[in-house]
Design an enzyme around this catalytic site. Structure first.
Site, PDB file in Angstrom:
ATOM      1  N   VAL A  86       0.839  -1.193   0.000  1.00 42.44           N
ATOM      2  CA  VAL A  86       0.000   0.000   0.000  1.00 42.44           C
ATOM      3  C   VAL A  86       0.881   1.252   0.000  1.00 42.44           C
ATOM      4  O   VAL A  86       1.709   1.455   0.886  1.00 42.44           O
ATOM      5  CB  VAL A  86      -0.941   0.018   1.217  1.00 42.44           C
ATOM      6  N   LYS A  87       0.672   2.075  -1.012  1.00 38.80           N
ATOM      7  CA  LYS A  87       1.468   3.290  -1.192  1.00 38.80           C
ATOM      8  C   LYS A  87       0.738   4.462  -0.535  1.00 38.80           C
ATOM      9  O   LYS A  87      -0.417   4.748  -0.855  1.00 38.80           O
ATOM     10  CB  LYS A  87       1.664   3.533  -2.685  1.00 38.80           C
ATOM     11  N   VAL A  88       1.428   5.145   0.385  1.00 38.97           N
ATOM     12  CA  VAL A  88       0.819   6.183   1.216  1.00 38.97           C
ATOM     13  C   VAL A  88       1.661   7.453   1.145  1.00 38.97           C
ATOM     14  O   VAL A  88       2.895   7.380   1.250  1.00 38.97           O
ATOM     15  CB  VAL A  88       0.736   5.703   2.689  1.00 38.97           C
TER      16      VAL A  88
END
Length: 218
Positions: A86-88
């Site tokens: 998951v890219k945050v």
């Protein structure tokens, strides 16, 4: 150093994967838009399609900028496939979300990092990867590769487990510079990866070998 390809184009991902050197994929909303992928269901399907091509990690980015939205989206993305990371974004709620994901066994990529301080917070929150954008720093007359070197030194000194993923790579020389700076991963356009093959002496040597073979064998 691992090679990720920075694209949402399935044909380019297949081509890079067929080389046998691809370790993963990074994407973002801009790359999805470039491929004209529209609608939440289609975007999620596209992520799964990417995961079915490669064996390594695939970064899928949340678009929410609030904590609750990031948590909701991140859970949905992580549930799509075991390879999803998951890219945050590296903002206040993003760091909080990374800590939540870390505590709940969800891997993360902290993106839009432009300083050692941001990279420090990401590592302390437990990010799997941190993505400094070196090309965008170069665009504003700042040494992006030097930032990679600084983050690598800090992480090594304090023994943080977060991997340095050099992003916003513009050309082949960036890859070599990131390699020398100690980056764990470089995520690149296909053209930059293929550019590593190019050398005039290779072309000259191959041409001579083929010419000599033809002389002998007709």
């Amino acid at each position: 150093m691992k090679f990720f390809i920075d694209t949402a184009n399935l044909d380019q991902i297949r081509e890079a994967n067929d080389l046998g050197v691809l370790d993963g994929v990074t994407t973002n909303p801009s790359l999805m838009a470039k491929e004209n992928i529209k609608g939440e269901a289609n975007i999620k399907k596209h992520y799964v399609d990417i995961c079915n091509i490669v064996k390594g990690d695939v970064s899928a980015e949340v678009i929410s900028t609030d904590y609750e939205g990031m948590i909701r989206e991140g859970k949905e993305l992580a549930a799509l496939h075991p390879q999803i990371v998951v890219k945050v974004p590296c903002i206040k709620d993003g760091i909080k979300a990374i800590k939540y994901f870390t505590d709940n066994g969800i891997r993360t990529n902290c993106t839009l990092v432009f300083s050692v301080g941001q990279a420090l917070l990401a590592a302390k929150a437990g990010a799997t990867y941190v993505s400094p954008f070196i090309g965008r720093l170069d665009d504003v007359s700042t040494d992006g590769v030097e930032l990679i070197r600084q983050i690598v030194n800090v992480y090594n000194y304090y023994e943080y487990g977060t991997k340095v993923l050099a992003a916003s790579i513009r050309h082949t020389m960036h890859i070599i510079q990131c390699l020398e700076a100690g980056a764990d991963v470089a995520t690149c356009p296909l053209s930059a990866i293929l550019g590593l093959l190019n050398h005039p002496l290779t072309d000259i040597g191959l041409k001579k070998f083929l010419a000599d073979y033809k002389k002998v064998n007709g």
